[in-house]
Design an enzyme around this catalytic site. Structure first.
Site, PDB file in Angstrom:
ATOM      1  N   THR A 122      41.860  27.859  48.251  1.00  0.00           N
ATOM      2  CA  THR A 122      41.688  27.294  46.916  1.00  0.00           C
ATOM      3  C   THR A 122      42.968  26.664  46.394  1.00  0.00           C
ATOM      4  OG1 THR A 122      41.253  27.878  44.604  1.00  0.00           O
ATOM      5  CG2 THR A 122      42.178  29.591  45.974  1.00  0.00           C
ATOM      6  N   TYR A 134      42.837  35.910  41.566  1.00  0.00           N
ATOM      7  CA  TYR A 134      42.003  35.141  42.492  1.00  0.00           C
ATOM      8  C   TYR A 134      42.867  34.281  43.410  1.00  0.00           C
ATOM      9  CZ  TYR A 134      39.128  31.228  44.089  1.00  0.00           C
ATOM     10  OH  TYR A 134      38.538  30.264  44.867  1.00  0.00           O
TER      11      TYR A 134
END
Length: 328
Positions: A117, A141
């Protein structure tokens, strides 16, 4: 040769299954169906219901189906949730990924593609970010994904394993043929939420923060069509199979759209207004992040075909209508 897709019953994973089947590949999906749907897995692919941390199951599946590549999508992806539940994210995204990587090594899988990501970078100042930029995640995250990248790097240095980590920017849209799309209940992705609001599934959409240092005060993101992203994975697989070395590459278009610009695009495509409400910032959300994807273009030969916000929105809206028919 067979490809194992973890999380293949979910949003991006189900598109990857279709992309591989279209390319003539044999596919096995491993998914515990915590957020995915068994109906999202095509009949042509085998579905194994289970956890990536179940190493006996994973290794038996690898040997039974002669898996030569793993494409790893399984994980948790909501930034604010990771701030409130960091240990849950480290368990699901990092600890379980470690088990999967170990299973790949023990079973002799030579190729591994990881769903990473842009959140590994943290916030930027609006300029396109390249892979050599500092990795300073602003949420658990992002950190959980970066830790998995590090494990892959070190495992590849110690074992006969080559990997590709693709750092996604904001994935949106749906299969242009209407076979799959984002179906997660309670999704938080902007275009998904805006399309649900536009089709009457939500009474309103919230804009989280209008005081960012951007042109209209809302956060800016690089929105990439999920089908173009699936193509990048297919190209990464072909590169690894032909002897390509390990690689980290961004997947984005290099175009930034603000939250308000995206909402206006949804209104434009759907052809009517809907209720937009302003709220405060969410924890962990960076101001602006846009991709420099030159490496993916050079190393993978990636040539996006759906780089248009109205096209992305149109496919997302079509999928919302398909879901409405499915659930009626």
């Amino acid at each position: 040769m067979t490809v194992l897709i973890t999380g293949g019953a979910g949003y991006i994973g189900s598109h990857m299954v279709w992309k591989l089947l279209d390319a003539g590949e044999d596919v096995v999906v491993l998914d515990r169906l915590s957020t995915g749907f068994d109906w999202a897995v095509p009949a042509e692919a085998e579905l194994v219901v289970g956890d990536i941390a179940d190493q006996d199951l994973v290794e038996a599946t690898i040997r039974r189906r002669r898996i030569d590549a793993i494409i790893h999508f399984a994980g948790s992806v909501v930034v604010p949730d990771s701030v409130s539940d960091p240990l849950g994210y480290y368990l699901n995204n990092t600890v379980r990924s470690r088990a999967l990587i170990e299973s790949a090594v023990r079973a002799g899988v030579p190729h591994f593609i990881f769903s990473s990501t842009a959140a590994v970078y943290g916030g930027t100042h609006g300029e396109p970010v390249a892979e050599n930029a500092p990795t300073l995640p602003e949420s658990p995250y992002g950190t959980s994904k970066l830790m998995t990248e590090t494990m892959l790097r070190d495992a590849a240095a110690a074992h006969p394993l080559a990997y590709t980590a693709l750092r996604y920017f904001n994935v949106s849209g749906a299969d242009p043929k209407g076979r799959t799309g984002q179906s997660t209940r309670g999704a938080t992705h902007l275009i998904k939420v805006a399309c649900e609001t536009a089709t009457g599934k939500r009474p309103f959409i919230e804009v989280f923060g209008t005081d960012y240092p951007t042109a209209d005060g809302t956060g800016v993101r690089d929105y990439i069509h999920v089908w173009d992203l699936a193509e990048a994975h297919l190209l990464a697989l072909r590169r690894l199979r032909t002897g390509g070395t390990s690689l980290v590459a961004n997947c984005g278009y290099g175009n930034g759209y603000s939250v308000l610009q995206v909402i206006e695009a949804v209104k434009r495509v759907v052809g009517h207004d809907f209720d937009v409400r302003i709220s405060g910032r969410r924890p962990g959300d960076p101001v602006s992040i846009v991709a420099n994807a030159d490496r993916a273009r050079a190393e993978l030969g990636w040539r996006p075909q759906l780089d248009d916000i109205d096209t992305i929105v149109g496919h997302a809206l079509a999928w919302e209508e398909a879901l409405k028919r499915r659930n009626s």
